[in-house]
Design an enzyme around this catalytic site. Structure first.
Site, PDB file in Angstrom:
ATOM      1  N   GLU A  77      49.800 -28.075  13.709  1.00 14.52           N
ATOM      2  CA  GLU A  77      49.814 -29.176  14.682  1.00 14.52           C
ATOM      3  C   GLU A  77      50.017 -30.547  14.036  1.00 14.52           C
ATOM      4  OE1 GLU A  77      47.753 -28.286  18.669  1.00 14.52           O
ATOM      5  OE2 GLU A  77      46.190 -28.080  17.163  1.00 14.52           O
ATOM      6  N   HIS A  96      42.144 -34.854  15.037  1.00 11.88           N
ATOM      7  CA  HIS A  96      42.376 -33.930  16.150  1.00 11.88           C
ATOM      8  C   HIS A  96      41.282 -32.880  16.117  1.00 11.88           C
ATOM      9  CE1 HIS A  96      43.887 -30.987  18.873  1.00 11.88           C
ATOM     10  NE2 HIS A  96      44.119 -30.106  17.920  1.00 11.88           N
TER      11      HIS A  96
HETATM   12 MN    MN Z   1      44.436 -28.044  18.239  1.00 12.20          MN
END
Ligand code: MN
Length: 238
Positions: A77, A96
């Protein structure tokens, strides 16, 4: 990156803090913008943050290409980070995470809003990004720059955005700010959930948010919190 030993140590400590405080588990990540090159950022290879060491820290271009991967495998990601750094020049750190406490506020129509002074940094407006809006039914992972940019667009000028059924992103002017905001985002989620069970919450006003954020980001608060979290996370021995 031999010139940046302290910086990398702080990034490792940030990983340990976020794990110790329950913001991240096996998943989740934290990055910093490269101090010498705003078109690059630094982040661990694909490991649980609690286990990250200095050797795991990799350098990426904003579109997520590793500069010197060696045998290290990056997080999938990465576009979450690059997408935000691209359009937010004042942001120098991104977190995140999937903290369970924050998810209900991205799943239901009950908005996340700050309710306690220490949580001021999360900001008054916390948008919710739903990957399904522009990308249909997916596994929810932000794997392309198009998706990362779309998330960054929803984040806009805010410090925090939630991701429906997934987690959230926190942006900060520096590493300590993003870590503090991520920790207190989770605290706020707990307090707000409890408050909603008792009655109608009396949220911080936008002016209170501004004043509380200035207080929390003042070195007196930020450095004190960092020292405490670092010690709790075993960071003093790193
Ligand atoms: Mn994630």
């Amino acid at each position: 990156m031999a010139d940046h030993v302290e910086l990398i140590r702080d990034l490792v400590i940030a990983n340990r803090i976020l794990a110790r405080e329950g913001v991240v588990d096996a998943f989740g990540h934290v990055s910093i913008r490269h101090p010498d090159n705003p078109d690059r950022y630094l982040m661990s290879c694909s490991r649980a943050p609690e286990l990250v060491t200095a050797d795991d820290i990799m350098e990426f271009t904003l579109d997520g290409e590793p500069v010197d991967a060696r045998d290290r495998k990056p997080y999938g990601e990465r576009p979450i980070h690059g997408g935000i750094y691209e359009i937010r020049p004042e942001v120098n750190s991104v977190v995140h995470n999937h903290a369970h406490e924050i998810l209900p506020f991205g799943i239901t129509n009950t908005p996340m809003r700050p309710v306690a002074h220490v949580c001021g940094p999360i900001g008054t407006d916390i948008p919710v990004w739903d990957i399904r809006d522009n990308f249909g039914e997916t596994d929810h992972l932000v794997l392309t720059m198009e998706q990362g940019r779309d998330l960054a667009k929803t984040l806009g000028d805010n410090r925090v955005a939630l991701m429906r059924g997934h987690g959230g992103v926190v942006s900060g002017g520096d590493l300590r700010q993003s870590v503090m905001t991520a920790v207190y985002l989770q605290v706020n989620a707990r307090l707000l959930l409890q408050s909603l069970q008792l009655g109608v919450p009396n949220y911080l006003t936008p002016i209170e948010v501004e004043k509380c954020t200035a207080r929390q980001f003042h070195p007196l608060s930020l450095d004190r919190a960092w020292e405490y979290w670092r010690a709790r996370a075993g960071g003093d021995s790193l």
